[in-house]
Scaffold this motif. Structure first.
Motif, PDB file in Angstrom:
ATOM      1  N   LEU A  24     -10.167  -2.874  -9.135  1.00 18.84           N
ATOM      2  CA  LEU A  24      -8.980  -2.226  -9.351  1.00 18.84           C
ATOM      3  C   LEU A  24      -8.671  -1.782 -10.765  1.00 18.84           C
ATOM      4  CD1 LEU A  24      -6.467  -4.343  -7.373  1.00 18.84           C
ATOM      5  CD2 LEU A  24      -7.768  -2.388  -6.448  1.00 18.84           C
ATOM      6  N   ARG A  25      -8.222  -0.765 -10.864  1.00 18.07           N
ATOM      7  CA  ARG A  25      -7.661  -0.378 -12.338  1.00 18.07           C
ATOM      8  C   ARG A  25      -6.106  -0.439 -12.129  1.00 18.07           C
ATOM      9  NH1 ARG A  25      -9.579   4.754 -12.984  1.00 18.07           N
ATOM     10  NH2 ARG A  25     -11.317   4.236 -14.217  1.00 18.07           N
ATOM     11  N   GLU A  83      -5.005   1.062  -8.657  1.00 18.28           N
ATOM     12  CA  GLU A  83      -5.717   2.208  -7.935  1.00 18.28           C
ATOM     13  C   GLU A  83      -7.161   1.449  -7.626  1.00 18.28           C
ATOM     14  OE1 GLU A  83      -7.513   6.816  -8.236  1.00 18.28           O
ATOM     15  OE2 GLU A  83      -6.385   5.737  -9.934  1.00 18.28           O
ATOM     16  N   GLY A 127      -9.508   5.000  -3.649  1.00 15.18           N
ATOM     17  CA  GLY A 127      -8.558   6.008  -3.871  1.00 15.18           C
ATOM     18  C   GLY A 127      -7.051   5.301  -3.626  1.00 15.18           C
ATOM     19  N   ASN A 128      -7.121   4.540  -2.879  1.00 13.58           N
ATOM     20  CA  ASN A 128      -5.763   3.835  -2.390  1.00 13.58           C
ATOM     21  C   ASN A 128      -5.056   3.475  -3.512  1.00 13.58           C
ATOM     22  OD1 ASN A 128      -6.692   2.388   0.713  1.00 13.58           O
ATOM     23  ND2 ASN A 128      -6.052   4.271   0.308  1.00 13.58           N
ATOM     24  N   LYS A 129      -3.587   3.559  -3.545  1.00 11.92           N
ATOM     25  CA  LYS A 129      -2.929   2.769  -4.775  1.00 11.92           C
ATOM     26  C   LYS A 129      -1.865   1.629  -3.987  1.00 11.92           C
ATOM     27  CE  LYS A 129      -2.380   6.373  -8.079  1.00 11.92           C
ATOM     28  NZ  LYS A 129      -2.981   7.485  -7.815  1.00 11.92           N
ATOM     29  N   LYS A 173       1.017  -1.270  -0.132  1.00 11.55           N
ATOM     30  CA  LYS A 173      -0.223  -0.196  -0.019  1.00 11.55           C
ATOM     31  C   LYS A 173       0.873   1.292   0.192  1.00 11.55           C
ATOM     32  CE  LYS A 173      -3.662   1.942   2.772  1.00 11.55           C
ATOM     33  NZ  LYS A 173      -4.448   2.005   4.020  1.00 11.55           N
ATOM     34  N   GLU A 174       0.566   2.289  -0.770  1.00  7.39           N
ATOM     35  CA  GLU A 174       1.173   3.570  -0.752  1.00  7.39           C
ATOM     36  C   GLU A 174       1.518   4.138   0.625  1.00  7.39           C
ATOM     37  OE1 GLU A 174      -0.519   6.730  -3.115  1.00  7.39           O
ATOM     38  OE2 GLU A 174      -2.229   6.259  -2.582  1.00  7.39           O
ATOM     39  N   VAL A 222       1.263  -0.790 -11.014  1.00  8.18           N
ATOM     40  CA  VAL A 222       0.366  -0.130  -9.979  1.00  8.18           C
ATOM     41  C   VAL A 222      -1.122  -0.292 -10.149  1.00  8.18           C
ATOM     42  CG1 VAL A 222      -0.177   2.060  -8.983  1.00  8.18           C
ATOM     43  CG2 VAL A 222       2.124   1.635 -10.119  1.00  8.18           C
ATOM     44  N   TYR A 257       1.424  -1.101  -4.990  1.00  6.06           N
ATOM     45  CA  TYR A 257       2.437  -1.230  -5.581  1.00  6.06           C
ATOM     46  C   TYR A 257       2.814  -2.515  -5.725  1.00  6.06           C
ATOM     47  CZ  TYR A 257       2.597   4.049  -5.785  1.00  6.06           C
ATOM     48  OH  TYR A 257       2.214   5.211  -6.211  1.00  6.06           O
ATOM     49  N   ILE A 285     -11.050   1.515  -7.328  1.00  5.39           N
ATOM     50  CA  ILE A 285     -12.120   2.574  -7.596  1.00  5.39           C
ATOM     51  C   ILE A 285     -13.453   2.269  -7.234  1.00  5.39           C
ATOM     52  CG2 ILE A 285     -10.640   3.307  -9.812  1.00  5.39           C
ATOM     53  CD1 ILE A 285     -12.555   1.493 -11.298  1.00  5.39           C
TER      54      ILE A 285
END
Length: 349
Positions: free
Chosen positions: A133-134, A121, A107-109, A72-73, A119, A111, A123
């Motif tokens: 996820l995108r 994101e 909104g979380n990204k 998680k970012e 990556v 990696y 949504i």
């Protein structure tokens, strides 16, 4: 039939962590429904139960490496992402499960990989653990799919407590797997070796292939006592003209028509004509088979030993007869048969 009819005690040591050393040397329990007899064999003895022009129906879906681990970012927390299905190829949208889910919000990204070249994101939220996820990746779609395969690992079922080993990539795949799209193997087919298929072919047995991309819904616990209230997840299914012709010829000639696994049985029962023959099909099925149920296509079935209170066990009960199934499972536990994906097999004739 109620949910409580399908409980039984399963000793932990009977859960198979590894398959038989040779695929076709798992143990085989043979249930004869007409005579109500039980025999104990090896899987390779299955050849003895088939004759010329009998039909084996196989699910040729291929498992893809659906389990990824990302960070998680900001916090760097390790998150497991289980790919369920692709929603949009162009936008690289996927339906996934995340764990631990409480940490993952819209909104979380996330990696992936040592170099963070992939990556994702978040949504949307779909269920308590489900997310959309995108994926963001600087490359063509083919390169993106290659990256997913490179970073993903074989999606062994959760009850296998050991770590995934490189050999699992080959072990958790049928030898006739072709069409990628499943997140779990159609496990009855794992017992077939090339040599065994050849022996069946030499005997004159015909093969029909269907594709049902196994999703996790197959393994979702049933949480309602009234089985008619349980909803199965939809899974993608394709039955082509060639398979239809092979199967219907077997039915018309009163041959043994054998579904290799619960996924095949669900597939063929999802597309039955008014005169009890198989139809072509392309689409989705959420067929749930539980007793009482009249089967239209197959008069024989190969399957593994399943978990208590599972939809798979309910189908076996409908096909074998509930009391006979219970007797067989009691005997399997007593005789030390191995259960679940890498376990032993059952032939119901």
């Amino acid at each position: 039939m109620k949910l409580s009819n399908f409980g039984f005690n399963l000793p932990e040591e009977l859960l198979a962590e590894y398959p038989a050393e040779n695929r076709d040397e798992a143990r085989l329990m043979v249930l004869d429904r007409k005579n109500q007899t039980i025999e104990h064999k090896m899987f390779k003895d299955i050849v003895d139960y088939f004759d010329e022009d009998d039909v084996l129906i196989l699910n040729n879906t291929k498992v893809f490496p659906a389990r990824l681990y990302g960070n998680k970012e900001k916090t760097g927390a390790r998150i497991e992402v289980f790919l369920l299905r692709e929603l949009n190829e162009e936008q690289r949208l996927w339906d996934v499960l995340v764990d631990p889910a409480r940490k993952i919000r819209i909104g979380n990204k996330l990696y992936f990989g040592d170099d963070d070249t992939l990556v994702a994101e978040v949504i949307d939220n779909t269920t308590s653990r489900g997310r959309t996820l995108r994926f963001l990746y600087d490359g063509s779609y083919t390169e993106f799919r290659r990256k997913l395969n490179e970073l993903g690992e074989t999606p062994l079922p959760k009850y296998i407590k050991r770590d995934v080993e490189p050999e699992d990539e080959e072990r958790y795949q049928t030898i006739y797997a072709k069409n990628e799209g499943a997140v779990a193997a159609p496990t009855a087919g794992l017992h077939f070796s090339k040599h065994l298929l050849k022996r069946l072919e030499i005997k004159g047995v015909n093969f029909a292939e269907v594709t049902l991309h196994v999703g996790l819904g197959t393994f979702n616990p049933v949480e309602v006592e009234d089985l008619s209230k349980h909803k199965m997840d939809s899974e993608e299914l394709k039955i082509d003209e060639k398979a239809v012709e092979t199967v219907n010829t077997g039915i018309r000639n009163k041959k043994r028509v054998c579904a290799v696994g619960t996924t095949v049985m669900r597939a063929i029962e999802s597309s039955v004509s008014s005169n009890g023959e198989l139809n072509e099909f392309e689409g989705w099925t959420n067929k749930f088979i539980f007793p009482p149920y009249d089967f239209s296509i197959a008069n024989c079935m190969i399957t593994n030993f399943h978990t208590p209170k599972s939809t798979l066990l309910m189908m076996i009960s409908a096909f074998a007869g509930h009391d006979f199934m219970k007797k067989a499972y009691d005997e399997a536990v007593k005789e030390g048969y191995k259960f679940y994906s890498y376990g032993d097999a059952m032939l119901i004739i």
